[in-house]
Enzyme design. Structure first.
Site, PDB file in Angstrom:
ATOM      1  N   LYS A 131       0.821  -1.203   0.000  1.00  0.00           N
ATOM      2  CA  LYS A 131       0.000   0.000   0.000  1.00  0.00           C
ATOM      3  C   LYS A 131       0.863   1.264   0.000  1.00  0.00           C
ATOM      4  O   LYS A 131       0.638   2.177  -0.790  1.00  0.00           O
ATOM      5  CB  LYS A 131      -0.935  -0.032   1.216  1.00  0.00           C
ATOM      6  CG  LYS A 131      -1.980   1.035   1.209  1.00  0.00           C
ATOM      7  CD  LYS A 131      -1.480   2.231   1.958  1.00  0.00           C
ATOM      8  CE  LYS A 131      -2.518   3.329   1.925  1.00  0.00           C
ATOM      9  NZ  LYS A 131      -2.012   4.531   2.621  1.00  0.00           N
ATOM     10  N   ASP A 149      -6.671   0.324   0.685  1.00  0.00           N
ATOM     11  CA  ASP A 149      -6.781   0.351   2.139  1.00  0.00           C
ATOM     12  C   ASP A 149      -8.228   0.058   2.503  1.00  0.00           C
ATOM     13  O   ASP A 149      -9.009  -0.352   1.659  1.00  0.00           O
ATOM     14  CB  ASP A 149      -6.339   1.717   2.684  1.00  0.00           C
ATOM     15  CG  ASP A 149      -7.107   2.841   2.026  1.00  0.00           C
ATOM     16  OD1 ASP A 149      -8.316   2.678   1.788  1.00  0.00           O
ATOM     17  OD2 ASP A 149      -6.502   3.870   1.732  1.00  0.00           O
TER      18      ASP A 149
END
Length: 221
Positions: A131, A149
């Site tokens: 991420k 996310d």
DNA sequence: AACTCGGGGCA
DNA sequence: TGCCCAGAGTT
């Protein structure tokens, strides 16, 4: 081999996805991130610190931290013990202080004090996962990426733009579905939409600009 | 797949 | 008060 082939979507799905992002575009601000930074290094540190924390609390902490150390050299010299006081107001600060210090040392020793602008190298750094690497690469216009996310995951699933269970799968689905012109900004838009409108518990469908395009709307109204 | 790290923000 | 937050690393 060669460039990854963009899966062809059914025309109806492609049209719906285009409509979704065109409408989001009309409501969303221009920046791709709300994290404060002014160099690849300060961006990387800000994103590492932002894990499970709000962007406001991160910006407050980094403002003072960067005044003291805004380069790998200074950050490495500061060390985990020196970094900790600046980020104690952020959660998970012990891990983060240790990671930022270690990461800075690696940049110095292995990358000449520069941030490697390549996914594998980024993700090999302590505290940097899929991420974080996606956010950095996308923000620096190295490669468009949609970091998955909790917000992105939830919003994408409600809109039925994805169905995967793990972030990697969801990111792949979104990369195929999001119109190319909106790829770079899709992440930030999905984040903001999830944070202010498409809330986890009680989404505000009544004020949502794309509610009529959302298969999940009837679950909440 | 489940756990741990974590103080601050917000309802 | 309780729940959530621009996750990653370890077991």
């Amino acid at each position: 081999m060669g460039k990854p082939v963009r899966k062809r979507l059914p025309a109806k799905e492609a049209a719906r996805a285009l409509e979704i992002f065109e409408r989001l575009a009309a409501f969303m601000p221009e920046p791709k991130t709300e994290l404060a930074f002014y160099s690849p290094f300060t961006l990387l540190v800000a994103v590492v610190l932002s894990a499970q924390a709000t962007d406001k609390s991160v910006n407050k902490a980094t403002e003072k931290l960067y005044a003291r150390a805004d380069t790998p050299e200074k950050m490495a010299a500061l060390g985990a013990e020196g970094i900790t006081p600046f980020i104690q107001s952020i959660g998970l600060y012990r891990n983060k202080a240790k990671n930022v210090a270690a990461l800075s040392r690696i940049l110095l020793e292995q990358y000449g004090g520069q941030v490697p602008l390549e996914r594998a190298a980024l993700q090999a750094l302590p505290g940097v996962g899929r991420k974080t690497a996606s956010v950095v690469l996308n923000e620096l216009d190295i490669e468009p990426a949609i970091a998955v996310d909790t917000h992105v995951f939830r919003v994408a699933h409600r809109l039925k733009l994805s169905s995967g269970r793990v972030p990697d799968a969801v990111e792949a689905e979104l990369m195929a579905v999001v119109p190319p012109a909106f790829l770079a900004k899709a992440h930030h838009w999905l984040i903001l939409h999830g944070r202010y409108t498409c809330l986890a518990r009680r989404p505000k469908c009544e004020v949502c600009p794309i509610a009529d395009l959302c298969p999940s709307r009837d679950l909440f109204v």
